[in-house]
Design a protein around this motif. Sequence first.
Motif, PDB file in Angstrom:
ATOM      1  N   GLN A  34       0.915  -1.236   0.095  1.00 48.45           N
ATOM      2  CA  GLN A  34      -0.120  -0.022  -0.028  1.00 48.45           C
ATOM      3  C   GLN A  34       0.945   1.212   0.072  1.00 48.45           C
ATOM      4  OE1 GLN A  34      -3.322  -0.189  -0.300  1.00 48.45           O
ATOM      5  NE2 GLN A  34      -3.041  -2.579  -0.534  1.00 48.45           N
ATOM      6  N   LEU A  35       0.478   2.260  -1.010  1.00 44.97           N
ATOM      7  CA  LEU A  35       1.525   3.299  -1.250  1.00 44.97           C
ATOM      8  C   LEU A  35       0.722   4.496  -0.878  1.00 44.97           C
ATOM      9  CD1 LEU A  35       3.663   2.548  -4.106  1.00 44.97           C
ATOM     10  CD2 LEU A  35       4.385   2.327  -1.599  1.00 44.97           C
ATOM     11  N   SER A  36       1.034   5.773  -0.483  1.00 42.46           N
ATOM     12  CA  SER A  36       0.337   7.168  -0.200  1.00 42.46           C
ATOM     13  C   SER A  36       1.209   8.072  -0.818  1.00 42.46           C
ATOM     14  CB  SER A  36      -0.139   7.231   1.306  1.00 42.46           C
ATOM     15  OG  SER A  36       1.334   7.562   2.054  1.00 42.46           O
ATOM     16  N   GLU A  37       0.760   9.059  -0.686  1.00 46.25           N
ATOM     17  CA  GLU A  37       1.198  10.419  -1.204  1.00 46.25           C
ATOM     18  C   GLU A  37       2.623  10.960  -0.144  1.00 46.25           C
ATOM     19  OE1 GLU A  37      -1.006  13.940  -0.974  1.00 46.25           O
ATOM     20  OE2 GLU A  37      -1.979  13.316   0.795  1.00 46.25           O
ATOM     21  N   PHE A  38       2.667   9.935   0.809  1.00 44.57           N
ATOM     22  CA  PHE A  38       3.797  10.317   1.961  1.00 44.57           C
ATOM     23  C   PHE A  38       4.803   9.405   1.674  1.00 44.57           C
ATOM     24  CE2 PHE A  38      -0.525  11.762   3.888  1.00 44.57           C
ATOM     25  CZ  PHE A  38      -0.021  13.364   3.938  1.00 44.57           C
ATOM     26  N   ASP A  39       4.646   8.398   1.179  1.00 45.62           N
ATOM     27  CA  ASP A  39       5.809   7.404   0.889  1.00 45.62           C
ATOM     28  C   ASP A  39       6.636   7.651  -0.452  1.00 45.62           C
ATOM     29  OD1 ASP A  39       4.681   5.779   2.966  1.00 45.62           O
ATOM     30  OD2 ASP A  39       3.141   4.966   1.648  1.00 45.62           O
ATOM     31  N   SER A  76      -0.425   2.169 -11.042  1.00 47.57           N
ATOM     32  CA  SER A  76      -1.324   3.391 -10.575  1.00 47.57           C
ATOM     33  C   SER A  76      -0.716   3.707  -9.153  1.00 47.57           C
ATOM     34  CB  SER A  76      -2.747   3.114 -10.532  1.00 47.57           C
ATOM     35  OG  SER A  76      -3.199   2.927 -11.990  1.00 47.57           O
ATOM     36  N   SER A  77      -0.412   2.868  -8.311  1.00 47.59           N
ATOM     37  CA  SER A  77      -0.131   3.217  -6.939  1.00 47.59           C
ATOM     38  C   SER A  77       1.342   3.738  -6.580  1.00 47.59           C
ATOM     39  CB  SER A  77       0.004   1.858  -6.111  1.00 47.59           C
ATOM     40  OG  SER A  77       0.995   1.028  -6.502  1.00 47.59           O
ATOM     41  N   VAL A  78       2.063   3.504  -7.712  1.00 49.99           N
ATOM     42  CA  VAL A  78       3.550   4.141  -7.927  1.00 49.99           C
ATOM     43  C   VAL A  78       3.154   5.665  -8.412  1.00 49.99           C
ATOM     44  CG1 VAL A  78       5.708   4.491  -8.967  1.00 49.99           C
ATOM     45  CG2 VAL A  78       4.588   2.249  -8.400  1.00 49.99           C
ATOM     46  N   THR A  79       2.378   6.114  -8.912  1.00 51.78           N
ATOM     47  CA  THR A  79       2.008   7.523  -9.305  1.00 51.78           C
ATOM     48  C   THR A  79       1.573   8.359  -8.124  1.00 51.78           C
ATOM     49  OG1 THR A  79      -0.213   7.188 -10.001  1.00 51.78           O
ATOM     50  CG2 THR A  79       1.237   7.069 -11.701  1.00 51.78           C
ATOM     51  N   LYS A  80       1.204   7.668  -7.201  1.00 50.44           N
ATOM     52  CA  LYS A  80       0.721   8.356  -5.896  1.00 50.44           C
ATOM     53  C   LYS A  80       1.772   8.648  -4.766  1.00 50.44           C
ATOM     54  CE  LYS A  80      -3.773   5.972  -6.125  1.00 50.44           C
ATOM     55  NZ  LYS A  80      -4.746   4.932  -5.551  1.00 50.44           N
ATOM     56  N   CYS A  81       2.899   8.087  -5.078  1.00 50.76           N
ATOM     57  CA  CYS A  81       4.212   8.526  -4.166  1.00 50.76           C
ATOM     58  C   CYS A  81       4.516   9.819  -4.222  1.00 50.76           C
ATOM     59  CB  CYS A  81       5.255   7.442  -4.641  1.00 50.76           C
ATOM     60  SG  CYS A  81       4.873   5.631  -4.391  1.00 50.76           S
ATOM     61  N   LYS A  82       5.191  10.019  -3.064  1.00 49.51           N
ATOM     62  CA  LYS A  82       5.695  11.409  -2.757  1.00 49.51           C
ATOM     63  C   LYS A  82       6.769  11.766  -4.096  1.00 49.51           C
ATOM     64  CE  LYS A  82       9.001  11.712  -0.021  1.00 49.51           C
ATOM     65  NZ  LYS A  82       9.650  11.552   1.352  1.00 49.51           N
TER      66      LYS A  82
END
Length: 669
Positions: free
Chosen positions: A264-269, A333-339
């Motif tokens: 799970q990835l977020s904009e803070f990772d 898609s999850s990679v695009t959400k990273c910091k």
Amino acid sequence: MMEGFHGMDSLNSAREILKSSIEKSRNVAIAIQETGSRLKETSDEVAFLQAAIKKMARECAVYEIRDPIDRTLGPAAAVLKVLDVVRELQDSLLTTDPRTNLHPYLANVKRFQEAEKLLEDNCRLVVLWLDDVMQLLKTIQAADDDWYLDNVSKVMKTFMALQGRGACACQNGGVLGYALDKLESAYVHLLTDYSSPFPAQEYYEDYSSVCYFPVNFIQDLRSITEVLAAKNRLHRCISIFAGVRSANVQATLQSLSTDYVSIQLSEFDSVQIVEGHIDVWDKHMEFCVRHLLQMEYKLCNEVFRKAGSEVWTNCFAMITSQCGFNDIFNFGSSVTKCKKDAIKLLMLLKIFGTLDKLRLSFNQLFGGKSCVEIRNHTRDLVKRVVEGTYEIFRELLTQVELQKETSPPPDGSVPRTVRFVTEYCNQLLDYDNSLLLRRILEIHQEWNNTRLEEGLLFSEISNIMGALELNLESWAKKYDDSALSCLFMMNSCWYLCNNNSETKLGEVMGHSWFWAKEKSMEYYVALYLKESWEKLLVVLGEEDLVLFDGGRAIDRDLVKKRIGMFCDAFDGMYKKQSKWVFLDEGLRLNTCHLVAKAIVPSYKSYLQKNLPEFDMGNSVRYTAESLENLINSLFQMKLGKFEGVNCTDMLGVMKNDVIDHFSSTPAAA
């Protein structure tokens, strides 16, 4: 034939279908036996009725019903013959297994359907003629008309019952319904027998190991599908087919170790969490799209082609949504959400490259109405990648400029930021990356109806390097020791020249840039010697050494004092500069050679000129040779600091320390 798929958890649904079919067959068996006996009784009744009709024909010669009765006898006789065929086919369908002899069983199912249709048609004719007889009898009004009416009515009811048995045969508990259930069971067995996960260790090496299906397998599936579809069971075929095939694809993907998709990835990772999985994801995507899904696409087309494109593309869409491909796709898609950071841009380029090389396959596989959802997800991912790449790329210059406020390395070595930026620029200028980046920039400009700046990539790289050079000058001024400042610039200028002389970055910067750096090197080397080691020679002066005017006697004590002062100054200089380092061994040795050349000959000459040889051992701390040995031991790289690491590999070593310096939020020094 491929190995069976019965032991796999993913095919539990298939096994449940089989168990249900077996239980159903047991329940139907009793009803089938009763149907057989009733069919025999019905056949006997029809024979009796035929005889009764003939008798009626003879006895009713005086009436006007003779012609309708004669016309009824032909269809009635045909019904008897068809009933014999139906009874024979019924026994065959109930007692044989389609898995052992599929095509004869399919042929009997079709013949049974045709016989039921023929029976229904003939019964309809008989009923029509008998209805005429009934109408005539009602108009005659003879004394015994009731007897004739009763018999004709009885015959009509029998044929009407036979006429409706075709629909009953297809229902649950009917002969044809039971036969179709057995075909569904055979369908499941056939699919599972030819479904098996592909060996994970082979797919990287040879995609051709993904074999296709034999012709007879496809023909058998198609034959069963056509029979079941004719009886409104096409939806059952698609459900079974999609369930078995999607489970097979899912098992193959699971054998490829795709656990990373659950991260799970977020904009803070930071993207570094999954960076090591991007290349693997690329291979998994290519294998899944170009081979696994391509194979399922072709198989759906061949099996369900006659049902129409909407049917088989819908089946393929079901397989795609159930097999786990969406989980792999969504990882991108999850990679695009990273910091936002510099490394993320490189990862976005890889994702874009994967999508670009699979673009034609995506258009082919997911072009149908049933695949609207995945097409929308694909467009959304491309949009995220393009916008994210453009945003980070245009912020790189600003992020480099912000590093001016940080502090330089205390040992005068090349800042990690410098090594990171140069290696990073070389990666952006890599042939594949530069093509992808240009393409992304073009797409972004098209979306925003703006004109792409000519040479935008090269000009931006040049600007970044210019900002980096300004940072070096700013950092150099932060040293309190001018000699250390010079050594720092020597290190940095050498790195920029030597590490980029045969790289894409070097081509972009040009020969004049390298010439300027070489001149800077010469300048800082000369200034370094002047500001440090050459100052030691001032102590070894010749003034006041002669004891008497015009004499030749030397004040040995003053000589020894000055030599001691020189050695003390040397020790202080050595102690201080032994903490300084050069990244390159060649540069270190060359600098040591220049230092030794600047002071050792003068020191040696001073000793030889002013001290007799017998006085050397007791009065001199360093000989010329020991002094040179000490100088040659200077500027050693500390153990553990990039030990054994090539400059070309430095990006991977450094990014953990400098990555935050190139994020959307400026890092502290």
